[in-house]
Design a protein around this motif. Structure first.
Motif, short mmCIF file in Angstrom:
data_model
loop_
_atom_site.label_atom_id
_atom_site.label_comp_id
_atom_site.label_asym_id
_atom_site.label_seq_id
_atom_site.Cartn_x
_atom_site.Cartn_y
_atom_site.Cartn_z
N ARG A 179 1.14 -1.21 0.01
CA ARG A 179 0.34 -0.51 -0.16
C ARG A 179 0.92 0.34 0.16
O ARG A 179 0.41 1.93 -0.75
CB ARG A 179 -1.03 -0.08 1.34
N MET A 180 1.86 1.27 0.65
CA MET A 180 3.01 2.16 0.43
C MET A 180 3.18 2.45 -0.47
O MET A 180 3.84 3.83 -0.91
CB MET A 180 3.82 2.06 1.50
N ILE A 181 3.78 1.69 -1.03
CA ILE A 181 4.41 1.86 -2.49
C ILE A 181 2.90 2.00 -3.83
O ILE A 181 3.80 3.25 -4.74
CB ILE A 181 4.80 0.54 -3.01
N LYS A 182 2.60 1.88 -3.89
CA LYS A 182 1.54 1.95 -4.26
C LYS A 182 0.86 3.55 -3.98
O LYS A 182 0.96 4.28 -5.18
CB LYS A 182 -0.16 1.42 -4.15
N THR A 183 1.54 4.02 -3.55
CA THR A 183 0.32 5.29 -3.47
C THR A 183 2.05 7.02 -2.87
O THR A 183 2.22 7.56 -2.73
CB THR A 183 0.16 5.64 -1.45
N GLY A 184 3.36 5.15 -3.78
CA GLY A 184 4.41 6.48 -3.90
C GLY A 184 5.19 6.27 -2.55
O GLY A 184 6.25 7.29 -2.43
N TRP A 185 4.34 6.08 -1.44
CA TRP A 185 5.79 6.05 -0.48
C TRP A 185 7.10 4.73 -0.34
O TRP A 185 6.52 3.64 -0.08
CB TRP A 185 5.04 6.10 0.78
N SER A 186 7.73 5.43 0.47
CA SER A 186 8.59 3.78 0.66
C SER A 186 8.88 3.84 2.29
O SER A 186 8.25 5.20 3.24
CB SER A 186 9.78 4.06 -0.42
N LEU A 187 9.36 3.24 2.65
CA LEU A 187 10.16 3.16 4.12
C LEU A 187 10.91 4.16 4.86
O LEU A 187 10.61 5.34 5.62
CB LEU A 187 10.32 1.66 4.83
N PRO A 188 11.66 4.63 3.94
CA PRO A 188 12.76 5.54 4.60
C PRO A 188 11.61 6.96 4.67
O PRO A 188 11.22 7.92 4.91
CB PRO A 188 13.60 6.28 3.57
N GLU A 199 9.33 -0.98 -7.70
CA GLU A 199 8.73 -2.28 -6.54
C GLU A 199 9.96 -2.73 -6.31
O GLU A 199 10.82 -3.50 -5.72
CB GLU A 199 7.78 -2.92 -6.25
N MET A 200 10.66 -2.96 -7.48
CA MET A 200 11.74 -3.71 -7.11
C MET A 200 13.41 -2.83 -7.60
O MET A 200 14.29 -3.34 -6.55
CB MET A 200 11.94 -3.87 -9.15
N VAL A 201 13.07 -1.75 -7.93
CA VAL A 201 14.75 -0.41 -7.57
C VAL A 201 14.65 -0.20 -6.28
O VAL A 201 15.72 -0.18 -5.99
CB VAL A 201 14.30 0.71 -8.57
N GLY A 202 13.28 -0.51 -5.41
CA GLY A 202 13.32 0.06 -3.63
C GLY A 202 14.07 -1.33 -3.62
O GLY A 202 14.65 -0.87 -2.22
N SER A 203 14.51 -2.18 -4.16
CA SER A 203 15.26 -3.31 -3.43
C SER A 203 16.94 -2.79 -3.54
O SER A 203 17.87 -3.63 -2.19
CB SER A 203 14.96 -4.96 -3.93
N GLY A 204 17.30 -1.63 -4.06
CA GLY A 204 18.83 -1.64 -3.99
C GLY A 204 20.07 -2.64 -4.93
O GLY A 204 21.30 -2.04 -4.67
N GLU A 205 19.57 -3.43 -5.70
CA GLU A 205 19.44 -4.69 -6.17
C GLU A 205 19.92 -4.76 -7.69
O GLU A 205 19.97 -5.76 -8.07
CB GLU A 205 18.96 -6.30 -5.73
#
Length: 249
Positions: A4-13, A102-108
């Motif tokens: 839900r955070m990713i869908k709305t543009g929020w990441s954990l940081p 979603e994939m870029v957010g993994s840092g990998e």
């Protein structure tokens, strides 16, 4: 919750930054000392000695790609630069099939959150864009993070679209290092030959459309204010938006 955070543009940081804002406001209400956001700081730096010559450029349009933390703020800054005709949030440094939030957010993935800037070199040069990038849009001394955002996807990177851009970027980094305008070493990398992939629609024009969001307020709006303050001759009040007919709050 994560999806839900990713869908709305929020990441954990970015959620953490919002909570930090809430805590800061609360502390101020009780009269406690509050440390200003690092985003409020900008570094005055000299113009590049080596630059393209705008008056003799055979092209009416060029593109440049910059990465320096969350693309919301970087896009927002360049959308207010006179001579820029378009600034698109996206990903660069990795493969096409991994150019998804979603994939870029993994840092990998090898990607960095980036902004592709289309500009008229007769009105603003590549070197002048670099000056704004290094002084206002981000902190080039932060390695694999930017403010509250951590990971190689937030690295400081220039993705030159020509040999001339690569030459100008390298010369400028060397110039700034020699001048010691920053208290720490510049860690910006230069990665030529990388494709750019536009980000999802909900990331476009994010700063303009959500100026009251806590993450934007504490991390990104100060950058836009610094652009107007330090480079009034480059400032345009109305941003160039990606999404036609976007409703501004």
């Amino acid at each position: 919750m994560k999806n839900r955070m990713i869908k709305t543009g929020w990441s954990l940081p970015r959620l953490g930054a919002a909570l930090l804002v809430a805590g800061t406001i609360g502390a101020a209400a009780f009269g406690l000392r509050v440390t200003p956001s690092a985003a409020e700081d900008a570094t005055v730096i000299p113009a590049p000695v080596l630059d393209e010559t705008a008056a003799t450029s055979p092209m009416n349009t060029e593109t440049a790609i910059f990465a320096g933390g969350c693309f919301w703020g970087v896009q927002g800054v360049f959308q207010h630069v006179e001579g820029v005709t378009k600034a698109v949030s996206g990903y660069a440094g990795g493969a096409a099939d991994t150019a998804h939030y979603e994939m870029v957010g993994s840092g990998e993935t090898g990607h960095a959150e980036s902004v592709q800037v289309t500009f008229d070199p007769h009105k603003v040069t590549y070197g002048q864009l670099l000056q704004i990038y290094f002084s206002v849009a981000h902190d080039p001394t932060q390695l694999n993070y930017q403010g509250p955002d951590m990971g190689p996807q937030y690295r400081s990177t220039v993705f030159p679209t020509s040999e001339e851009q690569a030459r100008i970027a390298k010369a400028y980094i060397d110039q700034l290092q020699a001048a010691k305008v920053f208290s720490n070493d510049i860690v910006t990398t230069i990665e030529p030959g990388k494709a750019f992939y536009p980000a999802e629609d909900y990331h476009q024009d994010y700063l303009t459309l959500h100026p009251d969001q806590p993450y934007i307020a504490i991390n990104d709006l100060p950058k836009v204010r610094n652009l107007e303050k330090l480079y009034p001759e480059r400032w345009r009040a109305e941003p160039v938006l990606v999404m036609a007919g976007a409703a501004v709050n």
